[in-house]
Design an enzyme around this catalytic site. Sequence first.
Site, short mmCIF file in Angstrom:
data_model
loop_
_atom_site.label_atom_id
_atom_site.label_comp_id
_atom_site.label_asym_id
_atom_site.label_seq_id
_atom_site.Cartn_x
_atom_site.Cartn_y
_atom_site.Cartn_z
N SER A 267 0.84 -1.20 0.00
CA SER A 267 0.00 0.00 0.00
C SER A 267 0.87 1.25 0.00
O SER A 267 2.08 1.18 0.21
CB SER A 267 -0.89 0.02 1.24
N LYS A 268 0.20 2.37 -0.21
CA LYS A 268 0.90 3.64 -0.22
C LYS A 268 1.57 3.88 1.13
O LYS A 268 2.66 4.43 1.22
CB LYS A 268 -0.09 4.76 -0.54
N ARG A 269 0.90 3.42 2.19
CA ARG A 269 1.47 3.61 3.53
C ARG A 269 2.83 2.92 3.68
O ARG A 269 3.72 3.40 4.33
CB ARG A 269 0.50 3.12 4.60
#
Length: 540
Positions: A267-269
């Site tokens: 994910s972007k996180r």
Amino acid sequence: MIDHKKVRVRFAPSPTGPLHMGGVRTALYNYLFAKKHQGDFILRIEDTDQQRFVAGAEEYIIASLKWCGILPNEGVGFAEGPFSPYRQSERKDLYKTYVETLIRNGHAYYAFDTASSLDQLRKEREQQGSSFAYGPQNRHQLFNSLNMTAAEVLQRLNEGTPYVVRIKVPENDLIVVHDLIRGEVEMHTSQMDDKVLFKSDGMPTYHLANVVDDHLMEITHVIRGEEWLPSAPLHVLLYKSFGWESTMPKFAHLPLLLKPDGNGKLSKRDGDRLGFPVFPLNWTDPLTGEQSKGYKEQGYIPEAFVNMLAHLGWHAADDQEIYSMEALIEAFSLERVSKSGAKFDPDKTKWYNEVYLRSSTDQHLAMLFLPIVQEQLTKSIPSRHLCTSAGHLIDAESLLAYCNKAVALVKDKAQFINEFWDLCNYLFVAPITIDTTILAKKWKPPYETFFIKFADALSTLTSMEATQAEKLHTAIANDLALKPGEVMQLLRIMVSGQGSGVNLFEMIALLGGKESSTRIEQNLKKWLQTLSTDAAASRQ
Ligand code: GLU
């Protein structure tokens, strides 16, 4: 696997935000598959869910594909083809006819239940410890056309009662999806619900529009992410309901991209936490203003990014890791795509970039470096621009030629193009400060004459080779009974301000006699002033 029909595949993103790396990989595999089989690759924008529409996302998708060199034959932002338009919102009117056919044939029905009544039912079921699904088990007790006379249905439609059209999932059937990567995937219809196909605002849902368009656009293979596998049985059912089974595309659901530790979906996180981009290009969220980094702006070479992506889920028959796009097309096959998730490795991505950087031509790197230089030059104080060469650095063409020579000197020292500027900005802009620590340590009074003579000799040379500069340096040092090596680092500081960097004589040759000479004179003056100030201070 491939029959006589021309291969036609599509990448069908919804413009709900920036394109994630996983999406680019889906596009890439579609592209490789199409090219391998001399087929067509189409870009279709699936924008029927107006609520999730994000401004700028479509342009972002197009720009990302262009940067990667994944170029569709037909589609939004590319060539208009025979199946135009390729944006679903522009095909809106067409879906209604198809949904009406389904209703007429008993494969779909109108449902007038309100959202709040369905919510209520959901809550009641939850309280009883079960769940609610609109499907074969309960559709006969709900507020839909299956439980009304034709006249009642018509009346509601005429009154403008909001409705949705739902698929009528068969009660007892086994749906089999033949997946080219996963084999046969089965789902019993008792596990399916009567998904919404169409809404009274005239918009189809993803499922209907996707299947109708794949059929109309003569798509032969649906290659998409694993997250769509649960929808595939519904899609197969739709093909059956339309009577399109014989031309149904083949399915291939690609493995997920996993976090570097393999623990779940990337994910972007993860990117924010571990310091790598998950998007091809920079993206600014139009609503929150939140900014996300992209591979392009981080200095990645598109070919390296594509090469890395190709290996996330696909493996070649041999251990070869470096593939040009042509070689990927040649080697790619869906049989070699794995079922299990592919772990993303940011270090490997950097490694790919380094390999591509080293093997790229200076011309190519110069093209990529040029905009960075132009941006930096406009930022810096104009008077600090290369003096001697300032005239010929003004136009982009001359600057490009100059960048060409600069990258040749610096490319072995960098992993990324955007490290170039920090590594060699003194080739473009005269240094403001000089490294006095090294000077103080190594300085001897006779060096002053050396620098004066060397600067003098250089000032008369308009152009020179590095070897010429080196010979001059040796000759002047010898004349003064100095070892050429002892003034070498100091000379570098006089020209570039710092004690290490690109090849010294190549640097002097590139800067030219006049510029090098001016810098030596000015920095020598600065240094002698420092020396005398220091001496005066120590006398007090
Ligand atoms: N519009 C879907 C998406 O956003 C397409 C899925 C498919 O390829 O069928 O990914």
